[in-house]
Design a protein around this motif. Structure first.
Motif, short mmCIF file in Angstrom:
data_model
loop_
_atom_site.label_atom_id
_atom_site.label_comp_id
_atom_site.label_asym_id
_atom_site.label_seq_id
_atom_site.Cartn_x
_atom_site.Cartn_y
_atom_site.Cartn_z
N LYS A 203 -43.33 -6.05 13.41
CA LYS A 203 -44.04 -5.59 14.59
C LYS A 203 -43.19 -4.78 15.55
N GLY A 204 -41.88 -4.75 15.34
CA GLY A 204 -41.02 -4.02 16.23
C GLY A 204 -40.64 -4.85 17.45
N ILE A 205 -39.73 -4.30 18.25
CA ILE A 205 -39.30 -4.94 19.49
C ILE A 205 -39.59 -3.99 20.64
N SER A 206 -40.34 -4.47 21.61
CA SER A 206 -40.73 -3.62 22.73
C SER A 206 -40.96 -4.46 23.98
N PHE A 207 -40.96 -3.80 25.14
CA PHE A 207 -41.29 -4.46 26.40
C PHE A 207 -42.72 -4.14 26.80
N SER A 208 -43.21 -3.00 26.37
CA SER A 208 -44.60 -2.58 26.61
C SER A 208 -44.94 -1.55 25.55
N GLU A 209 -46.15 -1.03 25.59
CA GLU A 209 -46.56 -0.03 24.60
C GLU A 209 -45.70 1.23 24.66
N LYS A 210 -45.20 1.54 25.85
CA LYS A 210 -44.40 2.76 26.01
C LYS A 210 -42.90 2.51 25.93
N ILE A 211 -42.51 1.28 26.10
CA ILE A 211 -41.08 0.95 26.08
C ILE A 211 -40.79 0.23 24.76
N VAL A 212 -40.36 0.99 23.77
CA VAL A 212 -40.14 0.47 22.42
C VAL A 212 -38.66 0.61 22.06
N PHE A 213 -38.08 -0.48 21.58
CA PHE A 213 -36.65 -0.49 21.25
C PHE A 213 -36.42 -0.42 19.74
N ILE A 214 -37.31 -1.05 18.95
CA ILE A 214 -37.28 -0.93 17.50
C ILE A 214 -38.72 -0.69 17.05
N LYS A 215 -38.95 0.36 16.31
CA LYS A 215 -40.30 0.73 15.90
C LYS A 215 -40.87 -0.25 14.88
N ALA A 216 -42.19 -0.39 14.92
CA ALA A 216 -42.89 -1.22 13.94
C ALA A 216 -42.91 -0.51 12.60
N ALA A 217 -42.92 -1.29 11.52
CA ALA A 217 -42.94 -0.71 10.17
C ALA A 217 -43.52 -1.74 9.20
N ASP A 218 -44.36 -1.26 8.27
CA ASP A 218 -44.96 -2.15 7.27
C ASP A 218 -43.95 -2.60 6.23
N GLN A 219 -42.98 -1.74 5.93
CA GLN A 219 -41.96 -2.06 4.94
C GLN A 219 -40.57 -1.82 5.52
N PRO A 220 -39.55 -2.46 4.96
CA PRO A 220 -38.19 -2.26 5.46
C PRO A 220 -37.79 -0.80 5.43
N ALA A 221 -37.18 -0.35 6.52
CA ALA A 221 -36.70 1.02 6.63
C ALA A 221 -35.34 1.02 7.31
N VAL A 222 -34.50 1.97 6.94
CA VAL A 222 -33.17 2.07 7.56
C VAL A 222 -33.32 2.31 9.05
N PHE A 223 -32.59 1.55 9.85
CA PHE A 223 -32.65 1.70 11.30
C PHE A 223 -32.07 3.04 11.70
N GLU A 224 -32.85 3.82 12.45
CA GLU A 224 -32.43 5.15 12.86
C GLU A 224 -32.43 5.29 14.37
N GLY A 225 -32.17 4.21 15.06
CA GLY A 225 -32.21 4.23 16.52
C GLY A 225 -30.94 4.71 17.18
N THR A 226 -29.96 5.16 16.39
CA THR A 226 -28.72 5.66 16.97
C THR A 226 -28.07 6.64 16.02
N ASP A 227 -27.27 7.54 16.58
CA ASP A 227 -26.51 8.49 15.76
C ASP A 227 -25.01 8.21 15.83
N LEU A 228 -24.63 7.00 16.28
CA LEU A 228 -23.22 6.63 16.35
C LEU A 228 -22.62 6.55 14.96
N LYS A 229 -21.48 7.23 14.76
CA LYS A 229 -20.80 7.17 13.47
C LYS A 229 -20.26 5.76 13.20
N GLU A 230 -19.83 5.07 14.28
CA GLU A 230 -19.29 3.72 14.11
C GLU A 230 -20.35 2.72 13.70
N PHE A 231 -21.61 3.10 13.87
CA PHE A 231 -22.73 2.19 13.61
C PHE A 231 -23.24 2.31 12.18
#
Length: 520
Positions: A203-231
């Motif tokens: 279901k994802g992680i969010s504080f409200s409909e507009k404030i989303v920290f991890i997107k919802a997804a039906d199947q596992p997907a690679v996390f793309e919430g950052t472009d940090l090379k160390e990550f």
């Protein structure tokens, strides 16, 4: 003819002389030894030095991208035993807090090892388990289970009711080896692969409909919430909260992101700093301190440094931070235990309380004591404990009938605790309103859970050992030494339907292997 043989013999002897002279006793010459000097002591055959693995795994652990965990101190190369020497005795570890008359203690892992393995994750709505390199899920919320298409109903749609049998999670994780799994209370899941990749779904992680920290997804997907090379491809473990998340990288860095409330991210210095973080951000306090693991509660956070020091921050109500006060802490604060107590091995956070295990097997709890969930004998359930207090039951033979018991790990629910010993026994206590303790003890009484596989043919063994435990708000799930799953507590959380009521004793949960077979 005779002269020719004599000349040849002289040539042969002349050629051997320099070879003998190369075998100096100080080993200064690196030449080959064809004729060793009989007047010199000959070296004995050295036994190869063997280092034990940091963690037993079914396959080699992934190589660390940065500084690898420290190996045990080098020991002298053993030689053949002699009748005049005896092997040295092992002294009591320094600062153990235990005397020589207490042989009980055995470390389950070194405190400076970064945690990279978790095979069982249970939360309010769904359950995850990793068995034989396959990831399974089941529970009451089919939207977060991510099952294979072949496991839908006959009409091609996802099941309308709860899923009572663990089934394989679909998607790209089928082709990857998984090291670490976790489940969040908001209906989200995450997994870390052998390569250090982070996958998320649900279901994802969010504080409200507009404030989303991890997107919802039906199947596992690679996390793309950052472009940090160390990550990228450098994740060791992950923890999911209701509206925030945290990861520890393989080189010991801690990142958090999500809703800022009560300073639980550890990223702001003031309580009124309204700063939500939509991308993983390194916690500044740990820039020069390597972290081995992290745990998230409802509104507080805990992290263990590689030297075994425990830090907490966030909401301090009920004394859940263990700092002796009830104040909000926006930056990590060190938690102090009894003088001489060894480093901390693991920590688990409930909604308003905390529990930690030391490397020598002591269990400490603190925070809200509703339903006597802290396990402190003689305490009223309304008594708050703002500092870590050892659960004396496991060191009191008059109470446990065994003697000193070594705790390996601890799991916490809304108001109950499950503690797993190093020899595979499980103890539970606290709230039992849904049968989540697995026995009929009154509130606050600590008692062992006994599982009889012999009740479920074709299991021949009566009493079995448990190798992992995880708990939801009101249910408990374990894996036995034979890779069999048992659960008890709230029936709907176990996927048995909303009318299933409560399961008061361990129930065997068979799981469906790929593609349709049911493993016994």
């Amino acid at each position: 003819m005779v002269r020719s043989k004599f000349v040849n013999l002289l040539i042969l002897v002349a050629g051997l002389v320099p070879l003998v002279s190369m075998s100096g006793c100080n080993g200064s010459n690196s030449g080959s030894y064809l004729l060793p000097n009989p007047s010199e002591p000959q070296p004995t055959t050295a036994v190869p030095r063997i280092y034990p693995p940091l963690k037993p795994q079914p396959y080699p652990p992934p190589a660390s991208i940065s500084t690898p965990p420290a190996l045990p101190a080098a020991q002298p190369v053993p030689t053949a035993p002699t009748p005049t020497k005896q092997p040295p005795t092992q002294p009591t570890p320094p600062n153990s807090g235990k005397g020589p008359d207490c042989p009980k203690r055995s470390r389950s892992r070194t405190p400076n090892e970064i945690v990279k393995r978790n095979d069982l994750a249970v939360t309010n709505s769904h359950n995850l388990i990793l068995i034989r390199d396959r990831l399974y899920s089941w529970g009451q919320d089919t939207k977060v289970l991510s099952h294979m298409k072949s496991e839908k109903d006959d009409d091609g749609r996802r099941p309308k009711s709860d899923v009572s049998e663990p089934k394989i999670v679909a998607g790209p994780l089928l082709d990857r080896r998984i090291d670490f799994i976790t489940a969040g209370p908001s209906g989200h899941s995450a997994a870390v692969t052998e390569r250090g990749e982070l996958f998320t779904w649900g279901k994802g992680i969010s504080f409200s409909e507009k404030i989303v920290f991890i997107k919802a997804a039906d199947q596992p997907a690679v996390f793309e919430g950052t472009d940090l090379k160390e990550f990228k491809d450098n994740i060791a473990s992950v923890s999911l909260g209701t509206d925030y998340a945290a990861v520890v990288t393989r080189d010991g860095k801690l990142y958090t992101w999500g809703h800022w409330s009560n300073g639980k991210l550890g990223l702001v210095k003031g309580y009124f700093g309204n700063n939500d973080y939509f991308k993983p951000t390194q916690v500044p306090f740990f820039e020069k301190i390597q972290v081995s693991s992290v745990a998230l509660g409802a509104e507080h956070t805990a992290a263990i440094a590689r030297d075994g020091t425990l830090y907490t921050w966030g909401l301090g109500t009920d004394g859940r931070l263990g700092l002796g006060n009830y104040e909000i802490q926006t930056t990590p604060q060190e938690v102090h235990f009894e003088p001489g107590e060894p480093p901390i091995q693991s920590v688990a956070l409930g909604p308003d309380y905390s529990a930690a295990v030391t490397v020598d097997g002591d269990l400490y709890t603190w925070g809200n004591n509703y339903k006597n969930k802290l396990g402190h004998l003689g305490y009223d359930d309304r008594t708050e404990q703002p500092k870590p207090k050892r659960v004396e039951f496991f060191n009191d033979k008059s109470k446990n009938k065994v003697g000193q018991i070594v705790i390996k790990s601890v799991a916490v629910g809304a108001n109950h605790i499950a503690a797993l010993t190093d020899d595979g026994h499980l103890y539970t206590w606290g709230d039992n309103s849904e049968g989540q303790l697995g026995h009929d003890s009154p509130v606050g009484e600590i008692r062992e859970v006994v599982i009889y596989e012999g009740n479920y043919p074709p299991f021949p063994q009566d009493d079995v050992k448990i190798k992992a435990v995880s708990v939801g708000a009101k249910h408990t799930v374990v894996i036995t030494e034979h890779d069999r799953i048992f659960g008890w507590g709230n029936g709907q959380a176990l996927g048995l339907g909303k009318d299933s009521g409560k399961i008061t004793e361990p129930k065997w949960i068979p799981y469906v292997t790929y593609p349709y077979a049911t493993y016994p």
